[in-house]
Design a protein around this motif. Structure first.
Motif, mmCIF file in Angstrom:
data_model
loop_
_atom_site.group_PDB
_atom_site.id
_atom_site.type_symbol
_atom_site.label_atom_id
_atom_site.label_comp_id
_atom_site.label_asym_id
_atom_site.label_seq_id
_atom_site.Cartn_x
_atom_site.Cartn_y
_atom_site.Cartn_z
ATOM 1 N N GLU A 95 1.213 75.176 -3.945
ATOM 2 C CA GLU A 95 2.628 75.206 -4.311
ATOM 3 C C GLU A 95 3.371 76.304 -3.556
ATOM 4 N N ARG A 96 2.755 77.451 -3.371
ATOM 5 C CA ARG A 96 3.410 78.530 -2.619
ATOM 6 C C ARG A 96 3.578 78.158 -1.147
ATOM 7 N N ALA A 97 2.580 77.503 -0.572
ATOM 8 C CA ALA A 97 2.701 77.066 0.816
ATOM 9 C C ALA A 97 3.817 76.037 0.973
ATOM 10 N N THR A 98 3.912 75.122 0.020
ATOM 11 C CA THR A 98 4.985 74.131 0.062
ATOM 12 C C THR A 98 6.350 74.793 -0.047
ATOM 13 N N ALA A 99 6.455 75.820 -0.873
ATOM 14 C CA ALA A 99 7.725 76.536 -1.012
ATOM 15 C C ALA A 99 8.078 77.270 0.281
ATOM 16 N N ASP A 100 7.096 77.836 0.962
ATOM 17 C CA ASP A 100 7.365 78.517 2.236
ATOM 18 C C ASP A 100 7.869 77.536 3.295
ATOM 19 N N VAL A 101 7.250 76.348 3.348
ATOM 20 C CA VAL A 101 7.702 75.338 4.311
ATOM 21 C C VAL A 101 9.137 74.923 4.010
ATOM 22 N N ALA A 174 10.611 73.431 -5.054
ATOM 23 C CA ALA A 174 9.315 74.034 -4.729
ATOM 24 C C ALA A 174 9.106 75.330 -5.505
ATOM 25 N N GLU A 175 10.157 76.132 -5.622
ATOM 26 C CA GLU A 175 10.024 77.372 -6.388
ATOM 27 C C GLU A 175 9.811 77.087 -7.874
ATOM 28 N N ALA A 176 10.432 76.026 -8.380
ATOM 29 C CA ALA A 176 10.205 75.649 -9.780
ATOM 30 C C ALA A 176 8.761 75.218 -10.005
ATOM 31 N N GLN A 177 8.192 74.517 -9.037
ATOM 32 C CA GLN A 177 6.786 74.125 -9.156
ATOM 33 C C GLN A 177 5.877 75.342 -9.143
ATOM 34 N N VAL A 178 6.244 76.355 -8.372
ATOM 35 C CA VAL A 178 5.473 77.600 -8.400
ATOM 36 C C VAL A 178 5.635 78.277 -9.757
ATOM 37 N N GLY A 179 6.856 78.233 -10.310
ATOM 38 C CA GLY A 179 7.087 78.847 -11.612
ATOM 39 C C GLY A 179 6.316 78.187 -12.733
ATOM 40 N N LEU A 180 6.031 76.902 -12.609
ATOM 41 C CA LEU A 180 5.242 76.222 -13.631
ATOM 42 C C LEU A 180 3.817 76.756 -13.705
ATOM 43 N N ARG A 181 3.379 77.440 -12.679
ATOM 44 C CA ARG A 181 2.035 78.011 -12.668
ATOM 45 C C ARG A 181 1.969 79.345 -13.402
#
Length: 321
Positions: A95-101, A174-181
């Motif tokens: 998820e973090r890699a996806t957010a960086d992209v 993408a940041e929301a998906q990281v926040g779900l973690r």
């Protein structure tokens, strides 16, 4: 002979006395039944002590919206936590890699600059074409072509700008998906239990149990005879079953509108402030309500007896015939 006559006279007098007593009792009966009834009830005086239970105001079993592997723990049992505080972290490399992209793509401006350069060139061509048409060096068809090229270039700029806005929203997703973690506390409270350890897979089972103990919630079961004498906002004295604990004031917050027919009782909930977290939840307690009995809904001749309204009649008793 005289003895028999005296016995008959005695029995006759006894019968008349009994009949007269029955008539007097019958005449006095309605008076006694309709006279105002007064009694001193412990429940009505507010001195009766009822058993109660002190519970947390809120209890929540925290889980995760997504499935993952527990990668970090930031709270243990007994810790005080604040609302929004991160308690645990799931593995989120993908998820973090996806957010960086997504951030890199949203920050790309090369396509926009190229489209803006093409638009500027189309504008120059159109001005030149307009000047040549005035001098009759080119046909009007060439001018129409230059105008069409300018419109296409302007639409290209708008398209790229809209695409950049879409990519910016993808960054938020993408940041929301990281926040779900990240597992966060929904309110201020204390960690009651931790169910999982590092490396375990998180699915449907909760990770933590959080309890809010400021304020505390007091639950008490009250006899139905006291229904109507306790209202929301009334004060009560709570005595926790804890050595050294002093009596505390609690405020009635909820009074049940339905009486349990099996036990002939109803439930009352109170709010007990606990700002310093000195009083733990889960204690048994005793409670007394200091309120006065409610005024009857009837007239001035009504009386409350054990919580029930009794109406007294002032009509005179029937005359003896």
């Amino acid at each position: 002979m005289k003895k028999n006559v005296l016995n008959c006279v005695g029995w006759a007098l006894a019968g008349l006395s009994a009949s007269f007593a029955a008539v007097v009792a019958e005449a006095a009966g309605p008076v006694a039944a309709t006279a105002p009834l007064t009694t001193t009830s412990a429940a009505g005086s507010g001195q009766a002590m009822l058993g109660c239970l002190i519970e947390p105001d809120k209890v929540a079993d925290l889980g995760s919206q997504v499935i993952g592997v527990l990668d970090g723990l930031r709270a243990e049992r007994g810790d005080y936590v604040r609302k929004g505080q991160v308690l645990a972290q799931l593995r989120s490399d993908l998820e973090r890699a996806t957010a960086d992209v997504a951030r890199t793509r949203a920050a790309t401006e090369a396509d926009l600059r190229s489209a803006e350069a093409s638009r500027d060139l189309a504008q120059q061509k159109m001005r030149r074409a307009e000047d040549l048409v005035v001098r009759n060096f080119i046909a009007h068809q060439a001018l129409d072509q230059a105008r069409a090229d300018l419109q296409v270039a302007e639409q290209k700029v708008l398209q790229i700008r809209e695409q950049l806005r879409v990519w910016g929203r993808e960054v938020s997703v993408a940041e929301a998906q990281v926040g779900l973690r990240s597992i966060r506390s929904p309110f201020d409270g204390v960690v009651v239990e931790r169910y999982l350890s590092l490396g375990e897979r998180v699915e449907e089972k909760p990770l933590f149990r959080i309890a809010r103990i400021d304020p505390l919630r007091v639950e008490v079961i009250v006899p139905a005879a006291r229904y109507g004498t306790i209202r929301a906002g009334d004060l009560a004295t709570v005595r926790p079953d804890l050595p050294g604990a002093v009596p505390l004031d609690a405020t009635v917050s909820v009074v049940d509108r339905v009486v349990d027919a099996a036990s002939n009782t109803f439930r009352v909930r109170l709010s007990l402030p606990n700002p310093d977290h000195r009083l733990p939840a889960g204690l048994r307690c005793r409670i007394s309500f200091d309120d006065a009995p409610a005024r009857p809904a009837g007239g001035k001749n009504a009386r409350l007896i054990d919580g029930l309204r009794m109406e007294a009649s002032l009509n005179p008793p029937p005359k003896m015939r």
